[in-house]
Design an enzyme around this catalytic site. Structure first.
Site, PDB file in Angstrom:
ATOM      1  N   TYR A 205       4.771 -14.390 -14.641  1.00  0.00           N
ATOM      2  CA  TYR A 205       3.817 -13.385 -14.140  1.00  0.00           C
ATOM      3  C   TYR A 205       2.383 -13.861 -14.410  1.00  0.00           C
ATOM      4  O   TYR A 205       1.534 -13.851 -13.517  1.00  0.00           O
ATOM      5  CB  TYR A 205       4.066 -12.027 -14.801  1.00  0.00           C
ATOM      6  CG  TYR A 205       3.120 -10.935 -14.325  1.00  0.00           C
ATOM      7  CD1 TYR A 205       3.176 -10.451 -13.023  1.00  0.00           C
ATOM      8  CD2 TYR A 205       2.153 -10.390 -15.178  1.00  0.00           C
ATOM      9  CE1 TYR A 205       2.312  -9.450 -12.586  1.00  0.00           C
ATOM     10  CE2 TYR A 205       1.281  -9.391 -14.753  1.00  0.00           C
ATOM     11  CZ  TYR A 205       1.368  -8.921 -13.453  1.00  0.00           C
ATOM     12  OH  TYR A 205       0.500  -7.936 -13.021  1.00  0.00           O
TER      13      TYR A 205
ATOM     14  N   ALA B 277       0.808  -1.225   0.000  1.00  0.00           N
ATOM     15  CA  ALA B 277       0.000   0.000   0.000  1.00  0.00           C
ATOM     16  C   ALA B 277       0.836   1.268   0.000  1.00  0.00           C
ATOM     17  O   ALA B 277       0.297   2.354   0.169  1.00  0.00           O
ATOM     18  CB  ALA B 277      -0.947  -0.012   1.201  1.00  0.00           C
ATOM     19  N   ASN B 278       2.163   1.139  -0.190  1.00  0.00           N
ATOM     20  CA  ASN B 278       2.993   2.342  -0.133  1.00  0.00           C
ATOM     21  C   ASN B 278       3.038   3.110  -1.450  1.00  0.00           C
ATOM     22  O   ASN B 278       3.485   4.245  -1.500  1.00  0.00           O
ATOM     23  CB  ASN B 278       4.420   2.009   0.311  1.00  0.00           C
ATOM     24  CG  ASN B 278       5.079   0.979  -0.574  1.00  0.00           C
ATOM     25  OD1 ASN B 278       4.819  -0.209  -0.442  1.00  0.00           O
ATOM     26  ND2 ASN B 278       5.913   1.420  -1.502  1.00  0.00           N
ATOM     27  N   THR B 279       2.551   2.486  -2.521  1.00  0.00           N
ATOM     28  CA  THR B 279       2.603   3.169  -3.819  1.00  0.00           C
ATOM     29  C   THR B 279       1.528   2.613  -4.750  1.00  0.00           C
ATOM     30  O   THR B 279       0.826   1.665  -4.394  1.00  0.00           O
ATOM     31  CB  THR B 279       4.020   3.011  -4.457  1.00  0.00           C
ATOM     32  OG1 THR B 279       4.101   3.790  -5.643  1.00  0.00           O
ATOM     33  CG2 THR B 279       4.318   1.561  -4.798  1.00  0.00           C
ATOM     34  N   GLY B 280       1.403   3.233  -5.925  1.00  0.00           N
ATOM     35  CA  GLY B 280       0.527   2.703  -6.977  1.00  0.00           C
ATOM     36  C   GLY B 280      -0.929   2.526  -6.570  1.00  0.00           C
ATOM     37  O   GLY B 280      -1.489   3.318  -5.815  1.00  0.00           O
ATOM     38  N   ILE B 281      -1.508   1.439  -7.055  1.00  0.00           N
ATOM     39  CA  ILE B 281      -2.926   1.159  -6.849  1.00  0.00           C
ATOM     40  C   ILE B 281      -3.240   0.982  -5.359  1.00  0.00           C
ATOM     41  O   ILE B 281      -4.259   1.458  -4.861  1.00  0.00           O
ATOM     42  CB  ILE B 281      -3.320  -0.117  -7.638  1.00  0.00           C
ATOM     43  CG1 ILE B 281      -3.119   0.121  -9.141  1.00  0.00           C
ATOM     44  CG2 ILE B 281      -4.752  -0.534  -7.351  1.00  0.00           C
ATOM     45  CD1 ILE B 281      -3.157  -1.151  -9.982  1.00  0.00           C
TER      46      ILE B 281
ATOM     47  N   SER C 223      -4.865  -9.867 -12.695  1.00  0.00           N
ATOM     48  CA  SER C 223      -4.556  -9.075 -13.884  1.00  0.00           C
ATOM     49  C   SER C 223      -5.116  -9.755 -15.121  1.00  0.00           C
ATOM     50  O   SER C 223      -5.274 -10.976 -15.159  1.00  0.00           O
ATOM     51  CB  SER C 223      -3.042  -8.943 -14.051  1.00  0.00           C
ATOM     52  OG  SER C 223      -2.726  -8.485 -15.348  1.00  0.00           O
TER      53      SER C 223
HETATM   54  N1  LIG Z   1      -0.240  -1.432 -13.117  1.00  0.00           N
HETATM   55  C1  LIG Z   1      -0.935  -2.213 -13.939  1.00  0.00           C
HETATM   56  O1  LIG Z   1      -1.101  -1.916 -15.119  1.00  0.00           O
HETATM   57  C2  LIG Z   1      -1.515  -3.509 -13.411  1.00  0.00           C
HETATM   58  C3  LIG Z   1      -2.258  -4.300 -14.302  1.00  0.00           C
HETATM   59  C4  LIG Z   1      -2.794  -5.495 -13.856  1.00  0.00           C
HETATM   60  C5  LIG Z   1      -2.602  -5.884 -12.543  1.00  0.00           C
HETATM   61  N2  LIG Z   1      -1.866  -5.108 -11.691  1.00  0.00           N
HETATM   62  C6  LIG Z   1      -1.670  -5.586 -10.300  1.00  0.00           C
HETATM   63  O2  LIG Z   1      -1.946  -4.532  -9.400  1.00  0.00           O
HETATM   64  C7  LIG Z   1      -1.252  -4.761  -8.163  1.00  0.00           C
HETATM   65  C8  LIG Z   1      -0.606  -3.467  -7.692  1.00  0.00           C
HETATM   66  O3  LIG Z   1       0.399  -3.103  -8.593  1.00  0.00           O
HETATM   67  P1  LIG Z   1       0.805  -1.605  -8.984  1.00  0.00           P
HETATM   68  O4  LIG Z   1       0.514  -1.457 -10.427  1.00  0.00           O
HETATM   69  O5  LIG Z   1       0.252  -0.646  -8.014  1.00  0.00           O
HETATM   70  O6  LIG Z   1       2.409  -1.729  -8.857  1.00  0.00           O
HETATM   71  P2  LIG Z   1       3.510  -0.977  -7.973  1.00  0.00           P
HETATM   72  O7  LIG Z   1       3.328   0.508  -8.084  1.00  0.00           O
HETATM   73  O8  LIG Z   1       4.802  -1.567  -8.398  1.00  0.00           O
HETATM   74  O9  LIG Z   1       3.159  -1.425  -6.490  1.00  0.00           O
HETATM   75  C9  LIG Z   1       3.397  -2.741  -6.070  1.00  0.00           C
HETATM   76  C10 LIG Z   1       3.409  -2.816  -4.561  1.00  0.00           C
HETATM   77  O10 LIG Z   1       3.715  -4.157  -4.166  1.00  0.00           O
HETATM   78  C11 LIG Z   1       4.758  -4.116  -3.203  1.00  0.00           C
HETATM   79  N3  LIG Z   1       5.573  -5.339  -3.156  1.00  0.00           N
HETATM   80  C12 LIG Z   1       6.367  -5.854  -4.121  1.00  0.00           C
HETATM   81  N4  LIG Z   1       7.007  -6.942  -3.660  1.00  0.00           N
HETATM   82  C13 LIG Z   1       6.608  -7.118  -2.361  1.00  0.00           C
HETATM   83  C14 LIG Z   1       6.938  -8.042  -1.347  1.00  0.00           C
HETATM   84  N5  LIG Z   1       7.838  -9.009  -1.541  1.00  0.00           N
HETATM   85  N6  LIG Z   1       6.342  -7.919  -0.139  1.00  0.00           N
HETATM   86  C15 LIG Z   1       5.462  -6.932   0.091  1.00  0.00           C
HETATM   87  N7  LIG Z   1       5.121  -6.022  -0.828  1.00  0.00           N
HETATM   88  C16 LIG Z   1       5.700  -6.106  -2.043  1.00  0.00           C
HETATM   89  C17 LIG Z   1       5.592  -2.916  -3.602  1.00  0.00           C
HETATM   90  O11 LIG Z   1       6.445  -2.502  -2.549  1.00  0.00           O
HETATM   91  P3  LIG Z   1       7.803  -1.659  -2.861  1.00  0.00           P
HETATM   92  O12 LIG Z   1       7.376  -0.279  -3.216  1.00  0.00           O
HETATM   93  O13 LIG Z   1       8.555  -1.742  -1.573  1.00  0.00           O
HETATM   94  O14 LIG Z   1       8.488  -2.363  -3.985  1.00  0.00           O
HETATM   95  C18 LIG Z   1       4.493  -1.932  -3.921  1.00  0.00           C
HETATM   96  O15 LIG Z   1       3.982  -1.376  -2.744  1.00  0.00           O
HETATM   97  C19 LIG Z   1      -0.256  -5.889  -8.449  1.00  0.00           C
HETATM   98  O16 LIG Z   1      -0.756  -7.092  -7.899  1.00  0.00           O
HETATM   99  C20 LIG Z   1      -0.245  -5.986  -9.972  1.00  0.00           C
HETATM  100  O17 LIG Z   1       0.045  -7.287 -10.422  1.00  0.00           O
HETATM  101  C21 LIG Z   1      -1.335  -3.927 -12.097  1.00  0.00           C
END
Ligand SMILES: NC(=O)c1ccc[n+]([C@@H]2O[C@H](COP(=O)([O-])OP(=O)(O)OC[C@H]3O[C@@H](n4cnc5c(N)ncnc54)[C@H](OP(=O)(O)O)[C@@H]3O)[C@@H](O)[C@H]2O)c1
Ligand SMILES: *[C@@H]1O[C@H](CO)[C@@H](O)[C@H](O)[C@H]1NC(C)=O
Length: 332
Positions: free
Chosen positions: A213, A60-64, A188
């Site tokens: 993935y 929850a620290n970044t992105g979605i 996804s």
């Molecule tokens: N963005 C897209 O287009 C998209 C599309 C389909 C599905 N999704 C899904 O949406 C979800 C959120 O992704 P996002 O797009 O928001 O990506 P993101 O900005 O990269 O955020 C991912 C988050 O997961 C955390 N994370 C990664 N490895 C971890 C671990 N080992 N333990 C705990 N936390 C961990 C990251 O922490 P750090 O910041 O510390 O790395 C970050 O907070 C994911 O499940 C992704 O597969 C995204």
């Protein structure tokens, strides 16, 4: 009078001369507007409040995840940010507290690539939280190099699926006790081309980042399917979703070849079809808030509405087999 006629004639002449160019510009303009409108996707319209409810969001620290946390905090929930990096988590919590005025936003350490921390996190929650109404399995890693988790699993399968599998199972009693409650797992669109490779689930014989993935995201959907069956009648629902194509840090391991055209192409794509994180969080928020979904379980959502899944994502035998193998792998 005479001059305005001249002006009008000029305009007509101009249009006649350049009609192909004018038509093209309008066509592109309309096309772009429609494409952008389509890309913006669904919006959660529920006004539900979460006062007195507790929510956990992984990654929850970044992105979605951060956008989801912000909206649920706005609705009055106690929000637990489950982050692997405490400092990044604290920074996000401060932003959310400042923007929402909700002081009840806390960070707890959780590294999904280390099952010991998953157990520690769950113990801490069970001991300190009297109830838990919403668990959001959001954290994810995409197309990274061939890495293994601390427990020796391929990183994407380990973090995206196994870590969340264990976390959810450990928190099930608390969720049941707090029912009606909801488990939401962010999958996804990539799962549509995924397969579960039981012969080489950790991709040790052959690792293709994108294929691993897709496997992990298909596992999210199959896990949700089996889980929702097990939870029938318990007052706990389990659903999964595709958030859309969202401009976040998820692509951090892709495009590392320093070519010139790729960043340019990405900028154009961002502008045309990527959602913002706020837009990308809408389906998760919908599944967390919408009162009409209280009894909806085992369903996959996209753009805030249910979406049909391909055959490999509704195969009950595979779902069962994956559950059993996962239990064994995490030592449940
Ligand atoms: N963005 C897209 O287009 C998209 C599309 C389909 C599905 N999704 C899904 O949406 C979800 C959120 O992704 P996002 O797009 O928001 O990506 P993101 O900005 O990269 O955020 C991912 C988050 O997961 C955390 N994370 C990664 N490895 C971890 C671990 N080992 N333990 C705990 N936390 C961990 C990251 O922490 P750090 O910041 O510390 O790395 C970050 O907070 C994911 O499940 C992704 O597969 C995204
Ligand atoms: C959910 O199920 C309960 C119990 O069967 C029922 O009372 C409630 O009205 C249902 N809620 C919705 C939104 O369908």
């Amino acid at each position: 009078m005479a001059t305005s006629v001249v002006y009008l004639e000029d305009i007509v002449t101009f249009v006649r001369r350049h009609y192909i160019a004018l038509a093209s510009v309008s066509f592109i303009g309309i096309g772009f507007t429609l494409l952008r409108k389509w890309a913006d996707g669904g919006v959660c319209t529920s006004q539900a409040k979460l006062t007195g409810k507790t929510v956990i969001i992984t990654g929850a620290n970044t992105g979605i995840g951060k956008e989801t946390a912000l909206v649920l905090a706005e609705r009055g929930a106690r929000v637990i940010l489950a982050c692997r990096d405490i400092l990044k988590g604290e920074r996000a919590a401060n932003d959310i507290i400042r923007e929402t005025g909700n002081q009840n936003v806390v960070v707890k350490q959780l590294d999904l690539a280390n099952l010991k921390t998953v157990r520690k996190f769950a113990d801490d929650v069970i001991n300190k939280e009297s109830h838990l109404e919403i668990l959001i399995n959001n954290a994810g890693v995409m197309a990274c190099p061939y890495w293994k988790t601390d427990d020796g699993f391929e990183m994407q399968f380990g973090v995206n699926h196994l870590g969340h599998f264990l976390l959810t199972n450990l928190l099930l009693d608390l969720l049941k006790k707090s029912s009606p409650s909801r488990i939401i797992t962010v999958s996804s669109l990539a799962m549509e081309t995924g397969q579960i490779n039981f012969e080489d689930i950790n991709s040790e014989k052959n690792y293709v980042p994108w294929v691993a993935y897709c496997q992990s995201k298909l596992a999210n959907v199959l896990f949700t399917r089996e889980l929702s069956k097990k939870l029938e009648g318990s007052g706990v629902t389990a659903n999964s979703l595709h958030p859309g194509i969202v401009a976040t840090e998820l692509g951090r391991y892709m495009n590392q070849d320093h070519s010139i055209w790729k960043p340019v192409l990405m900028k154009i794509l961002y502008f045309m079809i990527f959602k913002t994180s706020q837009q990308g969080a809408q389906t998760t928020i919908c599944l967390a808030l919408d009162e009409t979904l209280t009894n909806t379980s085992g369903v996959y959502f996209s753009d805030c509405v249910p979406k049909e899944v391909p055959p490999q994502a509704r195969d009950d035998d595979t779902a069962k087999k994956l559950w059993d193998i996962s239990s064994e792998m995490v030592g449940l």
